[in-house]
Design an enzyme around this catalytic site. Structure first.
Site, PDB file in Angstrom:
ATOM      1  N   GLY A  37      14.709  -7.613  11.302  1.00 34.04           N
ATOM      2  CA  GLY A  37      14.556  -9.065  11.297  1.00 34.04           C
ATOM      3  C   GLY A  37      15.351  -9.705  10.166  1.00 34.04           C
ATOM      4  O   GLY A  37      15.847  -9.032   9.264  1.00 34.04           O
ATOM      5  N   TYR A 146      12.518   4.565  22.266  1.00 33.88           N
ATOM      6  CA  TYR A 146      12.097   3.178  22.507  1.00 33.88           C
ATOM      7  C   TYR A 146      11.214   3.108  23.752  1.00 33.88           C
ATOM      8  O   TYR A 146      10.127   2.532  23.741  1.00 33.88           O
ATOM      9  CB  TYR A 146      13.324   2.284  22.667  1.00 33.88           C
ATOM     10  CG  TYR A 146      13.001   0.818  22.859  1.00 33.88           C
ATOM     11  CD1 TYR A 146      12.390   0.080  21.842  1.00 33.88           C
ATOM     12  CD2 TYR A 146      13.336   0.158  24.040  1.00 33.88           C
ATOM     13  CE1 TYR A 146      12.111  -1.266  22.005  1.00 33.88           C
ATOM     14  CE2 TYR A 146      13.062  -1.193  24.213  1.00 33.88           C
ATOM     15  CZ  TYR A 146      12.453  -1.903  23.192  1.00 33.88           C
ATOM     16  OH  TYR A 146      12.177  -3.234  23.351  1.00 33.88           O
TER      17      TYR A 146
END
Length: 328
Positions: A37, A146
């Site tokens: 982020g 993932y």
């Protein structure tokens, strides 16, 4: 004022969720360890009294003081470039992070929505993908970190729902795009637009016949918000069902950007899905939701955002130097 915790708050979708919940009159607690982020996505919120931010890794114990009404768990690397570089962290945030947040939701009596993904369908043998499809995933392939993190995330969420009676929601997010995407995150839209802005040829992997379905971020956020506020506890696909081949999409980007680059072809990465299209029947029937923003309008808005980036950001090839500290 109702209070909501949003993990992954400094990411692409997380930051847009923070905006939406502020607009809806919530007190928003953002949480992010900033591995992928970026604080610039939420810095406009720092001056607001109804927003607070915690720099924290949710794979560690999560504590939030006071009452909590909702939790949205969006912390996770979502770009192939990222999760191939930090595979263990990716697995841990889907497993340990989700476990910690489910425990927090149980303690607070909060409703929790977890961000799953179309990647749980793997390289699908069913097209379009309905929520009842179990998927075709290579558990030991490089992308499995993932896919399996998200599949486990769904399983433990449903276990908490059934065993503890926890109020849970699961959104399966399909390809989403818009402002605040990273140019170097490895996904096709920022990759094409970055190449166009730098005057480079557009890179297509494989022969370009693989398909994707792109949903503009405002539509995606609306679908997520409606799901959170609904009474439906099973997974729901939120995405745009309008499908396009990557080859045709590259031609669209060349036209949009007014550039004259060529398209160059490279080998297809291992386990890259050949088709990706959501069946959104449930979203339409249960949430009264369907995407409103067409691809032409959405791509224009996204390209306008990328054009505002500095030359340094445009030329940056690596998002972050993932040290051994972050690989644990």
């Amino acid at each position: 004022m109702k209070r909501v915790l949003i993990t992954g708050a400094a990411g692409f979708l997380g930051s847009h969720l923070c905006d939406r919940f502020i607009d809806e009159g919530f007190h928003v607690i953002g949480m992010d360890n900033l591995i992928t982020g970026d604080l610039k996505n939420i810095e406009h919120l720092f001056k607001l009294p109804q927003f607070e931010f915690y720099h924290h890794d949710v794979t560690k114990f999560v504590h939030v003081a006071g009452e909590l009404d909702y939790i949205l768990h969006f912390a996770s690397p979502a770009s192939p470039i990222d999760y191939l570089k930090i595979p263990i962290q990716t697995l841990k945030v889907g497993a340990l992070g989700t476990h910690n947040l489910l425990g927090l939701a149980k303690e607070k009596g909060a409703r929790i929505l977890i961000a799953s993904t179309s990647e749980i369908y793997g390289d699908p043998l069913v097209h379009p993908q309905t929520e009842e499809y179990y998927g075709n995933v290579n558990t030991i392939g490089p992308r499995g970190v993932y896919d399996e993190a998200k599949r486990f995330q769904e399983s433990i969420t449903m276990a908490y729902h059934r065993f503890h009676g926890l109020d849970t929601r699961i959104v399966r997010i399909f390809n989403t795009y818009g402002p605040r995407m990273r140019l170097n995150d490895g996904r096709v839209i920022p990759a094409f637009m970055g190449q166009a802005l730098r005057g480079e040829d557009l890179t297509v992997f494989g022969d370009g016949s693989q398909t994707r379905s792109f949903c503009y971020v405002d539509d995606e956020i609306e679908g997520i918000f409606r799901l959170l506020m609904s009474d439906y506890t099973m997974p729901v696909n939120i995405g745009n069902p309008h499908e396009i081949t990557i080859r045709d999409f590259a031609e669209e980007i060349i036209k949009l950007t007014g550039t004259d680059q060529k398209i160059v072809y490279k080998p297809l990465p291992k386990d890259d899905p050949m088709q990706r299209q959501p069946d959104i029947t449930k979203a339409k029937e249960i949430l009264g939701w369907e995407p409103k923003v067409g691809r032409e309008e959405g791509m224009r808005k996204t390209f306008d955002y990328f054009k505002t980036l500095s030359k340094e950001e445009l030329e940056k090839t690596e998002h972050r130097d993932f040290t051994s500290r972050n690989r644990k």
